[in-house]
Design a protein around this motif. Structure first.
Motif, PDB file in Angstrom:
ATOM      1  N   ALA A 135       0.832  -1.201   0.000  1.00 21.05           N
ATOM      2  CA  ALA A 135       0.000   0.000   0.000  1.00 21.05           C
ATOM      3  C   ALA A 135       0.869   1.256   0.000  1.00 21.05           C
ATOM      4  O   ALA A 135       1.975   1.274   0.549  1.00 21.05           O
ATOM      5  CB  ALA A 135      -0.909   0.010   1.230  1.00 21.05           C
ATOM      6  N   PRO A 138       0.242   6.796   3.751  1.00 13.35           N
ATOM      7  CA  PRO A 138      -0.813   7.797   3.851  1.00 13.35           C
ATOM      8  C   PRO A 138      -0.301   9.186   3.466  1.00 13.35           C
ATOM      9  O   PRO A 138       0.829   9.560   3.799  1.00 13.35           O
ATOM     10  CB  PRO A 138      -1.212   7.752   5.325  1.00 13.35           C
ATOM     11  N   CYS A 141       1.968  12.004   5.786  1.00 13.01           N
ATOM     12  CA  CYS A 141       2.405  11.319   7.008  1.00 13.01           C
ATOM     13  C   CYS A 141       3.803  11.747   7.437  1.00 13.01           C
ATOM     14  O   CYS A 141       4.305  11.288   8.463  1.00 13.01           O
ATOM     15  CB  CYS A 141       2.327   9.808   6.843  1.00 13.01           C
ATOM     16  N   LEU A 169      -5.801   8.626  11.034  1.00 14.88           N
ATOM     17  CA  LEU A 169      -6.051   7.858   9.821  1.00 14.88           C
ATOM     18  C   LEU A 169      -7.546   7.804   9.499  1.00 14.88           C
ATOM     19  O   LEU A 169      -7.947   7.903   8.338  1.00 14.88           O
ATOM     20  CB  LEU A 169      -5.505   6.436   9.984  1.00 14.88           C
ATOM     21  N   HIS A 172      -8.746  11.266   8.148  1.00 16.12           N
ATOM     22  CA  HIS A 172      -8.088  11.757   6.938  1.00 16.12           C
ATOM     23  C   HIS A 172      -9.084  11.848   5.796  1.00 16.12           C
ATOM     24  O   HIS A 172     -10.105  11.155   5.775  1.00 16.12           O
ATOM     25  CB  HIS A 172      -6.952  10.797   6.555  1.00 16.12           C
ATOM     26  N   LYS A 174      -9.030  10.641   2.993  1.00 14.97           N
ATOM     27  CA  LYS A 174      -9.220   9.354   2.335  1.00 14.97           C
ATOM     28  C   LYS A 174      -9.772   8.288   3.285  1.00 14.97           C
ATOM     29  O   LYS A 174     -10.265   7.260   2.838  1.00 14.97           O
ATOM     30  CB  LYS A 174      -7.894   8.879   1.736  1.00 14.97           C
ATOM     31  N   ASN A 175      -9.677   8.519   4.593  1.00 16.19           N
ATOM     32  CA  ASN A 175     -10.008   7.516   5.611  1.00 16.19           C
ATOM     33  C   ASN A 175      -9.191   6.245   5.372  1.00 16.19           C
ATOM     34  O   ASN A 175      -9.646   5.294   4.752  1.00 16.19           O
ATOM     35  CB  ASN A 175     -11.507   7.188   5.638  1.00 16.19           C
ATOM     36  N   TYR A 176      -7.975   6.248   5.887  1.00 13.12           N
ATOM     37  CA  TYR A 176      -7.045   5.150   5.652  1.00 13.12           C
ATOM     38  C   TYR A 176      -7.256   3.951   6.584  1.00 13.12           C
ATOM     39  O   TYR A 176      -6.563   2.957   6.454  1.00 13.12           O
ATOM     40  CB  TYR A 176      -5.608   5.644   5.827  1.00 13.12           C
ATOM     41  N   TRP A 177      -8.164   4.090   7.545  1.00 18.35           N
ATOM     42  CA  TRP A 177      -8.300   3.022   8.529  1.00 18.35           C
ATOM     43  C   TRP A 177      -9.289   1.959   8.056  1.00 18.35           C
ATOM     44  O   TRP A 177     -10.339   2.287   7.542  1.00 18.35           O
ATOM     45  CB  TRP A 177      -8.738   3.599   9.871  1.00 18.35           C
ATOM     46  N   TYR A 179      -5.481   0.635   8.138  1.00 18.81           N
ATOM     47  CA  TYR A 179      -4.360   0.751   7.220  1.00 18.81           C
ATOM     48  C   TYR A 179      -3.593  -0.560   7.193  1.00 18.81           C
ATOM     49  O   TYR A 179      -3.101  -1.038   8.223  1.00 18.81           O
ATOM     50  CB  TYR A 179      -3.432   1.890   7.642  1.00 18.81           C
TER      51      TYR A 179
END
Length: 205
Positions: A135, A138, A141, A169, A172, A174-177, A179
């Protein structure tokens, strides 16, 4: 716009300084400009195109070193507009390589290497992500150091910053959670229209 071509260029893009490496392999029309390639790299890597970028070709045959990206009218740094330069001006043979830098604050540098020149498959739509691993970090970061710290914090649920990092996260854009740094699926990549991205970037109707 260049005339249509029956060929595509296959690139391998590797994010420098991270181990195990984060990389993508993409096929794009050989008629692409550097702006078009920028959009394809952003979408395949998973960046959000929030920051400036530049392609940094190596100096050749004594020519002056230059950058391809978004010129700054206020500061004339010699940057050439990416939408005015065909990628075929530089990428002529398999093995041709240059640096792509994104977010000059975090300093994400990528190696972009031409690994193949292929005939288009009539049944496929280009650009196309054909392979890749891991991946993308983020957005925002904090560069390589911030990314390594993020992974360390996430791996330790007892870390004093763990809860705050998870909330960052989740909140964010994008909503990375959750991750998952080791996961990537090429078929999940959705490519935007470079013309549409250009209009958004420069607030054109």
């Amino acid at each position: 716009m260049s005339k249509k071509s029956a060929r595509v260029m296959r690139f391998r893009i590797t994010l420098n300084g991270i181990d195990p490496p984060v990389w993508r392999k993409i096929d794009v029309p050989e008629t692409y400009s550097f702006w078009d390639l920028h959009v394809a790299i952003q979408d395949s890597m998973g960046w959000l195109d929030y920051h400036l970028h530049s392609f940094n070709p190596p100096r050749r045959h004594g020519r002056k070193k230059y950058k391809v990206g978004i010129p700054d009218d206020e500061f004339d740094d010699g940057t050439v507009a990416g939408w005015e330069v065909p990628i075929s001006n530089f990428f002529m043979e398999v093995g041709d390589t240059l640096e792509y830098e994104y977010d000059f604050g975090d300093g994400w540098c990528h190696e972009v290497i031409l690994v193949g020149i292929l005939l288009k498959e009539p049944s496929l739509k280009y650009p196309l992500c054909v392979d890749g691993r891991r991946a993308c970090p983020p957005e925002d970061c904090g560069g390589i150091g911030g990314y390594e710290e993020l992974l360390e914090v996430l791996a330790d649920s007892s870390h004093e910053e763990h809860e705050g990092m998870v909330e960052w996260l989740k909140g964010h854009a994008k909503n990375y959670w959750p991750y998952k740094p080791d996961e990537f699926e090429p078929t999940s990549v959705k490519f935007d229209d470079p013309k549409r991205r250009f209009k958004i970037a420069f607030s054109q109707p």
